[in-house]
Write a protein that holds these residues in place. Structure first.
Motif, mmCIF file in Angstrom:
data_model
loop_
_atom_site.group_PDB
_atom_site.id
_atom_site.type_symbol
_atom_site.label_atom_id
_atom_site.label_comp_id
_atom_site.label_asym_id
_atom_site.label_seq_id
_atom_site.Cartn_x
_atom_site.Cartn_y
_atom_site.Cartn_z
ATOM 1 N N ALA A 135 -4.770 9.305 -10.512
ATOM 2 C CA ALA A 135 -3.935 10.478 -10.782
ATOM 3 C C ALA A 135 -2.453 10.138 -10.739
ATOM 4 C CB ALA A 135 -4.258 11.589 -9.775
ATOM 5 N N LYS A 136 -2.093 9.126 -9.925
ATOM 6 C CA LYS A 136 -0.691 8.733 -9.803
ATOM 7 C C LYS A 136 -0.316 7.573 -10.732
ATOM 8 C CE LYS A 136 0.039 10.288 -5.046
ATOM 9 N NZ LYS A 136 0.580 9.948 -3.719
ATOM 10 N N GLY A 137 -1.272 7.112 -11.532
ATOM 11 C CA GLY A 137 -0.980 6.012 -12.438
ATOM 12 C C GLY A 137 -0.924 4.656 -11.760
ATOM 13 N N ILE A 138 -1.546 4.535 -10.601
ATOM 14 C CA ILE A 138 -1.569 3.266 -9.867
ATOM 15 C C ILE A 138 -2.838 2.513 -10.239
ATOM 16 C CG2 ILE A 138 -1.623 2.189 -7.592
ATOM 17 C CD1 ILE A 138 -0.233 4.693 -6.486
ATOM 18 N N ARG A 139 -2.666 1.266 -10.656
ATOM 19 C CA ARG A 139 -3.812 0.444 -11.028
ATOM 20 C C ARG A 139 -4.140 -0.522 -9.888
ATOM 21 N NH1 ARG A 139 -2.046 -1.143 -17.184
ATOM 22 N NH2 ARG A 139 -4.283 -1.392 -17.599
ATOM 23 N N ILE A 140 -5.399 -0.930 -9.821
ATOM 24 C CA ILE A 140 -5.917 -1.726 -8.706
ATOM 25 C C ILE A 140 -6.354 -3.091 -9.222
ATOM 26 C CG2 ILE A 140 -7.623 -1.841 -6.855
ATOM 27 C CD1 ILE A 140 -5.756 0.556 -6.573
ATOM 28 N N VAL A 141 -5.988 -4.132 -8.491
ATOM 29 C CA VAL A 141 -6.487 -5.482 -8.762
ATOM 30 C C VAL A 141 -6.991 -6.055 -7.443
ATOM 31 C CG1 VAL A 141 -6.021 -7.755 -9.735
ATOM 32 C CG2 VAL A 141 -4.737 -5.766 -10.575
ATOM 33 N N ALA A 142 -8.259 -6.491 -7.407
ATOM 34 C CA ALA A 142 -8.859 -6.946 -6.149
ATOM 35 C C ALA A 142 -9.838 -8.078 -6.409
ATOM 36 C CB ALA A 142 -9.584 -5.790 -5.457
ATOM 37 N N ASN A 143 -9.846 -9.068 -5.523
ATOM 38 C CA ASN A 143 -10.852 -10.130 -5.616
ATOM 39 C C ASN A 143 -12.072 -9.808 -4.758
ATOM 40 O OD1 ASN A 143 -9.972 -10.645 -3.003
ATOM 41 N ND2 ASN A 143 -8.957 -12.581 -3.495
ATOM 42 N N ALA A 144 -12.338 -8.525 -4.578
ATOM 43 C CA ALA A 144 -13.453 -8.063 -3.744
ATOM 44 C C ALA A 144 -14.805 -8.434 -4.331
ATOM 45 C CB ALA A 144 -13.366 -6.544 -3.563
ATOM 46 N N GLY A 145 -14.840 -8.882 -5.597
ATOM 47 C CA GLY A 145 -16.103 -9.231 -6.227
ATOM 48 C C GLY A 145 -16.778 -10.434 -5.620
ATOM 49 N N GLY A 146 -16.015 -11.288 -4.949
ATOM 50 C CA GLY A 146 -16.606 -12.423 -4.257
ATOM 51 C C GLY A 146 -17.507 -13.246 -5.152
ATOM 52 N N LEU A 147 -18.767 -13.386 -4.730
ATOM 53 C CA LEU A 147 -19.741 -14.168 -5.487
ATOM 54 C C LEU A 147 -20.504 -13.330 -6.505
ATOM 55 C CD1 LEU A 147 -21.307 -16.261 -2.575
ATOM 56 C CD2 LEU A 147 -19.523 -16.957 -4.167
ATOM 57 N N VAL A 183 3.665 5.664 -1.815
ATOM 58 C CA VAL A 183 4.933 5.069 -2.233
ATOM 59 C C VAL A 183 5.316 5.588 -3.621
ATOM 60 C CG1 VAL A 183 6.105 2.910 -2.847
ATOM 61 C CG2 VAL A 183 4.591 2.991 -0.844
ATOM 62 N N PRO A 184 6.490 6.193 -3.776
ATOM 63 C CA PRO A 184 6.902 6.699 -5.087
ATOM 64 C C PRO A 184 7.010 5.572 -6.116
ATOM 65 C CG PRO A 184 8.309 7.584 -3.343
ATOM 66 C CD PRO A 184 7.480 6.499 -2.728
ATOM 67 N N CYS A 185 6.559 5.852 -7.320
ATOM 68 C CA CYS A 185 6.711 4.941 -8.468
ATOM 69 C C CYS A 185 5.923 3.642 -8.329
ATOM 70 C CB CYS A 185 8.184 4.615 -8.721
ATOM 71 S SG CYS A 185 9.216 6.064 -9.030
ATOM 72 N N LEU A 186 4.969 3.576 -7.402
ATOM 73 C CA LEU A 186 4.181 2.354 -7.282
ATOM 74 C C LEU A 186 3.304 2.194 -8.527
ATOM 75 C CD1 LEU A 186 3.784 0.159 -5.022
ATOM 76 C CD2 LEU A 186 1.587 1.254 -4.570
ATOM 77 N N ASN A 187 3.206 0.967 -9.031
ATOM 78 C CA ASN A 187 2.429 0.696 -10.236
ATOM 79 C C ASN A 187 1.068 0.061 -9.951
ATOM 80 O OD1 ASN A 187 5.577 -0.120 -11.068
ATOM 81 N ND2 ASN A 187 4.572 1.332 -12.442
ATOM 82 N N TYR A 188 1.007 -0.782 -8.922
ATOM 83 C CA TYR A 188 -0.232 -1.514 -8.629
ATOM 84 C C TYR A 188 -0.428 -1.640 -7.126
ATOM 85 C CZ TYR A 188 -0.024 -3.188 -13.495
ATOM 86 O OH TYR A 188 0.041 -3.263 -14.858
ATOM 87 N N ILE A 189 -1.709 -1.717 -6.739
ATOM 88 C CA ILE A 189 -2.086 -2.123 -5.383
ATOM 89 C C ILE A 189 -3.052 -3.294 -5.523
ATOM 90 C CG2 ILE A 189 -3.143 -1.481 -3.196
ATOM 91 C CD1 ILE A 189 -2.418 1.397 -3.725
ATOM 92 N N THR A 190 -2.788 -4.370 -4.783
ATOM 93 C CA THR A 190 -3.665 -5.539 -4.817
ATOM 94 C C THR A 190 -4.377 -5.712 -3.476
ATOM 95 O OG1 THR A 190 -1.892 -7.046 -4.136
ATOM 96 C CG2 THR A 190 -2.196 -6.698 -6.504
#
Length: 599
Positions: A82-94, A34-41
């Motif tokens: 490389a595209k400047g997209i930052r990631i936020v995820a609750n994958a850490g669980g416990l 996706v062009p210009c996307l800033n974050y993926i959650t």
């Protein structure tokens, strides 16, 4: 809120790639293009997920998180960075720190350098223990039941400001433990627009943006009532929200993907898993969605504005899990003449035989049992109209206090293949059904002063303190919008009299513990008053009496022509505790939409 002129002009684009642990990797592949996307959650966590992760951690102290997330990020993060997209995820669980360590190792293998932040501090096991020692009686606010003696997991739902702090510190990826689902999007927006705890309307809008994308493709046509209108399921697009500084946003999906984004789809998703829409309580803000407006602004683009915010409470919600016995589910298919009757008798015989075995061995009886003949409209109860066909799927669910008892049941499923009804079949080659611990849910509230979110980046702790939030006025009651049926006579068009509710409304169901909610949306403005007249608490409870044991509340959202029907004690315990084929009530909206329009 006093954002800079630059902030006022910019738009932040956030994609939701994952709605649960096990969602497709397609979302990541799409959103990276996706062009210009800033974050993926990524939203991985539910109460059952945490219970599974607890079992993983008991076997290996370095586990307890979404293991496959590490492999996914090993492939995706170099491109995202490389595209400047930052990631936020609750994958850490416990175990978010172990997740971060595993990801660091995986990225080193592919030569990718990234700033990895961790938000933790949600583990509430010690907090509940401390309250008990201080003599505080812990009770579930929904069931009023006291706390069990032992917890498998206990986690507080943290808010969005710790995530914003991690992004402020330069994180390329933020891994969290338990936070509210919408916090991952809201945290990014707080960081980008410098929202403060006092910017309550913006926080409410940002929370709504997070709520819209937290379940992945549900916001882009997944589970939509009018499913036949949704094109290209195999390539369904994952959602993108494009948010401005005041919190207003557009909901869309990547170009060239399948799915559907329109006001009807968006309204269904807004009502998913909420109770009082005027009092949707989160750690950072109490949201009022009754003032939300939705406008179709283009193909597969909906603009959403108008959510209002009030000050949050001074407590965190805690969800805990605890074991209580062992469960097992057996499945058998039966074909031929009188398939339904043969399947039912087979289930009864298996229970009778195993109970006899229990007595001989000095074992207790089952804690509970449930026989369902899938395909015979069991879920409709007295409203079932299906012609009983030539095949039936028998589903028997049992709970026993002793693993030995549940194991005896497991061994007695296959013998039905030669002992009982002609035409009995099943997955005999797959082995006996598994016996697993039954994990139940307990919820309570704890003072925020007892929990301190912890933020670190690249294994170095940040000096983080939760900012001061405005205090809720204890003297102001929540502004709930209970629906009031029209008092005057409502003329029902003759053509609708013999139709089900589906003819004038569409809807989606969600769950919270043992409570089911169904968001119903009028198909046209002229149907809204009729919908309010037909969908009353008493009529709903009477129609679904075979499923709903508690109270029914109906809330009104006039701006989007919708009602939110909240049914308590409706899911046989809900989630992990329910014995039903539909433990999360995913089909409750479909059932309610069969209710006749004729009064």
């Amino acid at each position: 809120m006093n954002p800079s002129s630059t902030a006022m002009q910019k738009t932040i684009h956030i994609g939701g790639a994952c709605g649960f642990w096990g969602d497709s990797s397609l979302g990541t592949e799409q959103l990276l293009q996706v062009p210009c996307l800033n974050y993926i959650t990524y939203d991985y966590l539910a109460e059952l997920t945490l219970a599974i992760m607890a079992g993983m951690r008991m076997k290996n102290p370095e586990h307890g998180y979404a293991l496959d997330f590490v492999e996914l990020m090993k492939k995706a993060l170099p491109t995202a960075k490389a595209k400047g997209i930052r990631i936020v995820a609750n994958a850490g669980g416990l175990n978010p720190n172990a997740c971060a360590a595993a990801l660091r190792k995986a990225l080193d293998e592919v030569g990718c350098q990234a700033n990895i932040a961790v938000v933790s501090g949600d583990d509430a096991t010690a907090t509940l223990g401390r309250l008990r020692k201080e003599g505080v009686e812990l009770k579930d606010p929904h069931s009023n039941k006291p706390a069990p003696p032992f917890f498998l997991t206990a986690n507080a739902y943290l808010g969005a400001f710790p995530i914003a702090a991690a992004l402020d510190a330069g994180a390329d990826i933020v891994i969290t433990g338990r936070v509210v689902d919408s916090a991952m999007v809201l945290g990014a927006l707080i960081h980008e627009f410098k929202w403060t705890p006092g910017d309550l309307n913006a926080l409410a809008q940002g929370s709504l943006a997070g709520h819209m994308v937290e379940c992945g493709a549900q916001a882009t046509g997944g589970l939509f009532t009018d499913w036949e209108q949704v094109p290209d399921w195999a390539n369904i697009g994952y959602p993108v929200v494009s948010v401005q500084a005041d919190g207003g946003f557009e909901l869309s999906k990547p170009e060239g993907t399948g799915g559907l984004v329109n006001v009807a789809v968006a309204t269904e998703q807004m009502l998913y898993e909420i109770h009082d829409p005027a009092c949707y309580a989160l750690p950072d803000v109490v949201c009022d969605f009754t003032t939300v407006r939705m406008t179709q602004v283009g193909k597969d683009r909906v603009r959403i504005t108008g959510a209002r915010g009030r000050a949050p409470s001074d407590v965190y919600k805690v969800c805990a899990t605890y074991p209580e016995g062992f469960r097992c589910i057996g499945l058998l298919s039966v074909v031929g003449f009188d398939a339904h009757a043969k399947a039912l008798r087979t289930g009864e015989a298996i229970l009778e035989r195993t109970r006899t075995m229990f007595k001989r061995q000095g074992l207790a009886d089952y804690t509970c049992t449930n026989i369902e003949i899938v395909g015979s409209e069991t879920d409709l109860g007295p409203h079932a109209q299906a012609r009983l066909g030539h095949e039936a799927l028998l589903r028997i669910a049992v709970v026993h206090p002793d693993k030995k008892g549940a194991s005896i049941f497991s061994r007695e499923i296959a013998p039905a293949g030669t002992s009982y009804a002609p035409g009995t079949s099943g997955n005999f080659g797959m082995g006996r059904p598994n016996v697993t611990p039954l994990v139940k849910l307990f919820s309570c509230f704890v003072p925020k002063t007892l929990h301190h979110p912890v933020v670190s980046i690249n294994s170095e702790a940040l000096a983080y303190n939760e900012p001061a939030h405005p205090l809720a006025d204890a003297g102001v009651e929540a502004c709930s919008h209970l629906a009031v049926p029209e008092r005057g006579a409502i003329t029902i068009p003759p053509a609708l009299l013999d139709q089900p509710l589906l003819a004038i409304a569409h809807g989606r169901s969600g769950d919270k513990g043992n409570t089911s909610n169904v968001g119903l949306v009028a198909r046209a403005p002229e149907y809204f008053d009729l919908l309010k007249t037909l969908v009353t608490p008493q009529r709903v409870k009477t129609y679904l009496a075979h499923l709903v044991q508690g109270d029914v509340l109906v809330y009104e959202l006039p701006q989007v022509l919708a009602l939110n029907v909240v049914m308590q004690e409706a899911l046989d315990g809900g989630g992990m505790a329910s014995m039903r084929n539909d433990p999360l009530g995913k089909g409750m909206a479909q059932l309610l939409l069969t209710m006749p329009i004729r009064p």
